[in-house]
Write a protein that holds these residues in place. Structure first.
Motif, PDB file in Angstrom:
ATOM      1  N   MET A   1      40.566  33.463  39.110  1.00 47.21           N
ATOM      2  CA  MET A   1      40.169  33.573  40.044  1.00 47.21           C
ATOM      3  C   MET A   1      41.392  34.292  40.561  1.00 47.21           C
ATOM      4  O   MET A   1      42.678  34.671  40.213  1.00 47.21           O
ATOM      5  CB  MET A   1      40.302  33.033  40.852  1.00 47.21           C
ATOM      6  N   ASP A   2      41.387  36.029  40.588  1.00 50.38           N
ATOM      7  CA  ASP A   2      42.194  37.254  41.232  1.00 50.38           C
ATOM      8  C   ASP A   2      42.625  36.762  43.078  1.00 50.38           C
ATOM      9  O   ASP A   2      43.867  36.713  42.548  1.00 50.38           O
ATOM     10  CB  ASP A   2      42.003  38.480  41.392  1.00 50.38           C
ATOM     11  N   ARG A   3      41.364  36.501  43.579  1.00 51.15           N
ATOM     12  CA  ARG A   3      41.966  35.885  45.002  1.00 51.15           C
ATOM     13  C   ARG A   3      41.020  35.287  45.800  1.00 51.15           C
ATOM     14  O   ARG A   3      39.778  35.506  45.001  1.00 51.15           O
ATOM     15  CB  ARG A   3      42.112  37.728  45.763  1.00 51.15           C
ATOM     16  N   TYR A   4      41.031  34.756  46.716  1.00 46.60           N
ATOM     17  CA  TYR A   4      40.451  33.620  47.431  1.00 46.60           C
ATOM     18  C   TYR A   4      40.313  33.958  48.496  1.00 46.60           C
ATOM     19  O   TYR A   4      41.410  34.540  49.775  1.00 46.60           O
ATOM     20  CB  TYR A   4      40.276  32.427  47.367  1.00 46.60           C
ATOM     21  N   ASP A   5      39.325  34.745  49.740  1.00 40.40           N
ATOM     22  CA  ASP A   5      38.828  34.107  50.978  1.00 40.40           C
ATOM     23  C   ASP A   5      38.555  33.180  51.789  1.00 40.40           C
ATOM     24  O   ASP A   5      37.338  33.166  51.563  1.00 40.40           O
ATOM     25  CB  ASP A   5      38.095  35.642  51.363  1.00 40.40           C
ATOM     26  N   ALA A   6      39.449  32.376  52.802  1.00 44.75           N
ATOM     27  CA  ALA A   6      37.869  30.961  52.565  1.00 44.75           C
ATOM     28  C   ALA A   6      37.934  31.658  54.012  1.00 44.75           C
ATOM     29  O   ALA A   6      36.675  30.511  53.912  1.00 44.75           O
ATOM     30  CB  ALA A   6      40.210  30.296  52.806  1.00 44.75           C
ATOM     31  N   GLU A   7      37.943  32.452  54.673  1.00 45.10           N
ATOM     32  CA  GLU A   7      37.105  32.788  55.778  1.00 45.10           C
ATOM     33  C   GLU A   7      35.287  33.153  55.305  1.00 45.10           C
ATOM     34  O   GLU A   7      34.768  32.367  56.192  1.00 45.10           O
ATOM     35  CB  GLU A   7      37.844  33.437  56.562  1.00 45.10           C
ATOM     36  N   ARG A   8      36.163  33.592  54.181  1.00 46.69           N
ATOM     37  CA  ARG A   8      34.403  34.327  53.827  1.00 46.69           C
ATOM     38  C   ARG A   8      33.873  34.021  52.851  1.00 46.69           C
ATOM     39  O   ARG A   8      32.993  33.473  52.358  1.00 46.69           O
ATOM     40  CB  ARG A   8      34.325  35.455  53.619  1.00 46.69           C
ATOM     41  N   LEU A  10      34.467  33.866  49.648  1.00 48.22           N
ATOM     42  CA  LEU A  10      34.853  34.680  48.939  1.00 48.22           C
ATOM     43  C   LEU A  10      35.648  34.315  47.922  1.00 48.22           C
ATOM     44  O   LEU A  10      37.036  34.246  47.891  1.00 48.22           O
ATOM     45  CB  LEU A  10      34.821  35.810  48.816  1.00 48.22           C
ATOM     46  N   ALA A  11      35.377  34.487  45.436  1.00 45.38           N
ATOM     47  CA  ALA A  11      36.599  34.463  45.253  1.00 45.38           C
ATOM     48  C   ALA A  11      36.603  35.520  44.533  1.00 45.38           C
ATOM     49  O   ALA A  11      35.224  36.309  44.280  1.00 45.38           O
ATOM     50  CB  ALA A  11      36.919  33.282  44.519  1.00 45.38           C
ATOM     51  N   TRP A  12      37.498  36.868  44.617  1.00 49.79           N
ATOM     52  CA  TRP A  12      37.106  37.666  43.131  1.00 49.79           C
ATOM     53  C   TRP A  12      37.445  37.566  42.285  1.00 49.79           C
ATOM     54  O   TRP A  12      38.880  36.525  41.910  1.00 49.79           O
ATOM     55  CB  TRP A  12      38.312  39.255  44.077  1.00 49.79           C
ATOM     56  N   VAL A  13      36.654  36.958  40.748  1.00 53.89           N
ATOM     57  CA  VAL A  13      37.212  36.431  39.592  1.00 53.89           C
ATOM     58  C   VAL A  13      36.896  38.142  39.019  1.00 53.89           C
ATOM     59  O   VAL A  13      36.623  38.527  39.150  1.00 53.89           O
ATOM     60  CB  VAL A  13      35.932  35.702  39.378  1.00 53.89           C
ATOM     61  N   HIS A  14      38.285  37.605  37.402  1.00 49.58           N
ATOM     62  CA  HIS A  14      38.371  38.716  36.237  1.00 49.58           C
ATOM     63  C   HIS A  14      38.394  37.670  35.204  1.00 49.58           C
ATOM     64  O   HIS A  14      39.483  36.208  35.002  1.00 49.58           O
ATOM     65  CB  HIS A  14      39.881  39.089  36.831  1.00 49.58           C
ATOM     66  N   ARG A  15      37.383  37.819  34.476  1.00 48.77           N
ATOM     67  CA  ARG A  15      37.458  36.606  33.393  1.00 48.77           C
ATOM     68  C   ARG A  15      37.857  37.928  32.268  1.00 48.77           C
ATOM     69  O   ARG A  15      37.012  38.797  31.108  1.00 48.77           O
ATOM     70  CB  ARG A  15      36.171  36.616  32.485  1.00 48.77           C
ATOM     71  N   PRO A  16      39.393  37.792  31.521  1.00 52.37           N
ATOM     72  CA  PRO A  16      40.296  37.752  30.602  1.00 52.37           C
ATOM     73  C   PRO A  16      39.019  37.745  29.505  1.00 52.37           C
ATOM     74  O   PRO A  16      39.067  39.185  28.374  1.00 52.37           O
ATOM     75  CB  PRO A  16      41.261  37.333  30.556  1.00 52.37           C
ATOM     76  N   LYS A  17      38.823  37.118  28.425  1.00 52.88           N
ATOM     77  CA  LYS A  17      38.544  36.929  27.601  1.00 52.88           C
ATOM     78  C   LYS A  17      36.760  38.279  27.537  1.00 52.88           C
ATOM     79  O   LYS A  17      37.208  39.150  25.910  1.00 52.88           O
ATOM     80  CB  LYS A  17      37.818  35.820  26.870  1.00 52.88           C
ATOM     81  N   ASP A  18      36.283  39.007  27.893  1.00 57.88           N
ATOM     82  CA  ASP A  18      35.622  40.091  27.799  1.00 57.88           C
ATOM     83  C   ASP A  18      35.254  41.174  29.304  1.00 57.88           C
ATOM     84  O   ASP A  18      34.717  42.285  29.119  1.00 57.88           O
ATOM     85  CB  ASP A  18      34.622  39.176  27.793  1.00 57.88           C
ATOM     86  N   GLY A  19      36.683  40.942  30.007  1.00 55.55           N
ATOM     87  CA  GLY A  19      36.641  41.848  30.993  1.00 55.55           C
ATOM     88  C   GLY A  19      35.728  42.270  32.370  1.00 55.55           C
ATOM     89  O   GLY A  19      35.868  42.925  33.709  1.00 55.55           O
TER      90      GLY A  19
END
Length: 58
Positions: A1-8, A10-19
């Motif tokens: 997980m790159d970033r998390y916004d608790a108010e909304r 939402l999490a910005w997710v990056h899976r390195p194994k396949d991009g």
């Protein structure tokens, strides 16, 4: 997980194994017996494959 916004919730997710990158709605961490900690979510938007990060910030 790159970033998390608790108010909304939402999490910005990056899976390195396949991009794969996406915005995860309703993310939660679960302790799955025999597999460890997993990030799961209700649904995702904005999913895309990225060949490399190139310093990209969402």
């Amino acid at each position: 997980m790159d970033r998390y916004d608790a108010e909304r919730d939402l999490a910005w997710v990056h899976r390195p194994k396949d991009g794969w990158k996406c915005c995860a709605h309703g993310p939660a961490l679960y302790d799955v017996p025999g597999r460890g900690i997993e990030l799961q979510w209700n649904y995702s938007t904005g999913g895309q494959f990225s060949a490399d990060d190139c310093g990209e910030r969402w």
